[in-house]
Design a protein around this motif. Structure first.
Motif, short mmCIF file in Angstrom:
data_model
loop_
_atom_site.label_atom_id
_atom_site.label_comp_id
_atom_site.label_asym_id
_atom_site.label_seq_id
_atom_site.Cartn_x
_atom_site.Cartn_y
_atom_site.Cartn_z
N HIS A 130 37.06 45.93 55.69
CA HIS A 130 37.17 45.60 54.27
C HIS A 130 36.94 46.91 53.52
CE1 HIS A 130 36.93 41.27 55.19
NE2 HIS A 130 35.99 41.59 56.04
N ASP A 137 42.36 40.24 53.56
CA ASP A 137 42.92 38.90 53.69
C ASP A 137 42.71 38.39 55.12
OD1 ASP A 137 44.35 36.56 53.62
OD2 ASP A 137 46.24 37.45 52.99
N VAL A 160 33.66 35.83 49.20
CA VAL A 160 35.02 35.42 48.88
C VAL A 160 35.01 33.92 48.66
CG1 VAL A 160 37.42 35.33 49.65
CG2 VAL A 160 35.99 37.26 50.32
N ARG A 161 35.12 33.52 47.40
CA ARG A 161 35.08 32.11 47.03
C ARG A 161 33.91 31.39 47.70
NH1 ARG A 161 40.36 33.72 46.59
NH2 ARG A 161 40.67 33.80 48.85
N LEU A 268 38.53 37.26 43.77
CA LEU A 268 37.74 38.13 44.65
C LEU A 268 36.74 38.94 43.83
CD1 LEU A 268 40.32 39.58 47.21
CD2 LEU A 268 38.95 37.49 47.37
N HIS A 270 34.33 42.72 44.06
CA HIS A 270 34.34 44.06 44.67
C HIS A 270 32.91 44.56 44.77
CE1 HIS A 270 35.81 47.99 45.72
NE2 HIS A 270 37.05 47.74 45.34
#
Length: 351
Positions: A130, A137, A160-161, A268, A270
């Motif tokens: 990442h 993804d 992520v969510r 998303l 960061h």
């Protein structure tokens, strides 16, 4: 008198870390022990995995994850070219063949389409870093049925969510080198929920007092490192908040300089392990200007792997290497240093 040079990276260490390490030294048990076990549990919680196995480096973690999956000679492992060479070294050490792929230009993460094109019956794993703090993804890459190893060295604590980065792959690895999101000086960890795979990792990280003479090596972490790492885990949310605060300052300055801030897809978040901007021209003059101004900007990847091997066919990776600029961003930056960087950005990226 000139201002002190601002390095590209600097760990955020304080009295709590010094005290924790000193307590381990005074306690007399400095090798792998209770502190390592506690650190493993803490990191499993951070990544959403069931358990962790602490080791001596992120490269060792990659190698042991591959070995636990039974990967060896005749197998292929897909990795991006635009990444630290640790991935290539770990794959080669198993006897397998690294298969390089290009990146997505906006995210710098491995291109799912490029991965699809290189899959064969010999493909036994895909290592997915990442990059720079932005989640890759993983779901698309998992859809091929090939085990995915998440490299979370640059994205610890990001979700992520609602799902932690590192909690989706077959295995996850992370690094605790001095420049990473949290540090133990050196060290790494393999994380997973498959008990048989994790048991294999734990067996391979040491060789002493085993029932069978199985070829292994000493990849253990010390309690001194783990004590430092535990202090850093406790500060991880604050570290990420500080990184995002600084990034917000940089966004404004970068826009004013006519450039585009790092892209974050909808849904998303960061972690801003690195703050990377794409310049319209080659990056070398900007690096020189930054150095003259006392600021340690760098290429975010020293050299793509395909350039070591004289390979072609990686246009997005080449473009990133030629034009991507990494601006210092880390929690230990003072407000005054951030002001200096923001003030210097127009001159750094000029031309």
């Amino acid at each position: 008198m000139s201002e002190p040079f601002i390095p590209h990276s600097r760990p955020a260490l304080g009295e709590a870390e010094a005290k924790a390490v000193a307590e381990v030294v005074r306690g007399g048990w400095i090798a792998q022990g209770r502190q390592v076990a506690a650190f493993e549990q803490a990191m499993a919680k951070v990544t959403g995995q069931a358990q962790g196995a602490a080791v001596s480096s992120g490269t060792a973690a990659l190698y042991l994850a591959l070995m636990a999956l039974g990967i060896g000679a005749g197998d292929e492992v897909v990795i991006p070219s635009y990444v630290c060479t640790a991935l290539w070294h770990a794959v080669r050490l198993t006897g397998a063949t690294p298969v390089l792929v290009d990146i997505e230009p906006a995210t710098y993460d491995p291109s799912p389409q490029a991965v699809t094109r290189v899959l064969t019956r010999h493909t036994k794993a895909v290592i997915v870093p990442h990059m720079f703090g932005l989640p890759a993804d993983i779901e698309t890459l998992k859809s091929h049925g090939v085990p995915v190893i998440e490299d979370c060295a640059q994205t610890l604590g990001v979700t992520v969510r609602g799902t932690s980065v590192g909690g989706t792959g077959k295995l996850a690895i992370c690094s605790f080198y001095a420049t990473k999101l949290l540090t133990a000086g050196e060290g790494g960890m393999v994380l997973g929920r498959d008990e048989s795979l994790m048991s294999r990792v734990q067996t391979l990280r040491q060789y002493d007092e085993e029932d069978a003479l199985v070829c292994a090596f000493n990849y253990k972490m010390t309690d001194m490192q783990a004590a430092l790492g535990l202090c850093q885990v406790a500060r991880l949310e604050d570290f990420l908040a500080r990184r995002r605060t600084i990034a917000a300052r940089y966004h404004e300055a970068v826009r004013q300089a006519g450039l585009t801030p790092p892209w974050v897809p909808a849904g998303l978040e960061h972690g801003y392990f690195r703050y990377v901007v794409r310049l319209p021209k080659p990056v070398d003059p900007a690096l020189d200007r930054a150095s003259t101004l006392g600021i340690g900007c760098r290429r975010p990847v020293f050299r793509p792997i395909h350039r070591y091997l004289d390979l072609s066919g990686f246009p997005e990776t080449d473009a990133a290497w030629e034009r991507a600029l990494s601006i210092p961003l880390y929690p230990a930056l003072t407000d005054h240093e951030v002001d200096r960087i923001v003030g210097a950005l127009p001159a750094i990226v000029a031309g």
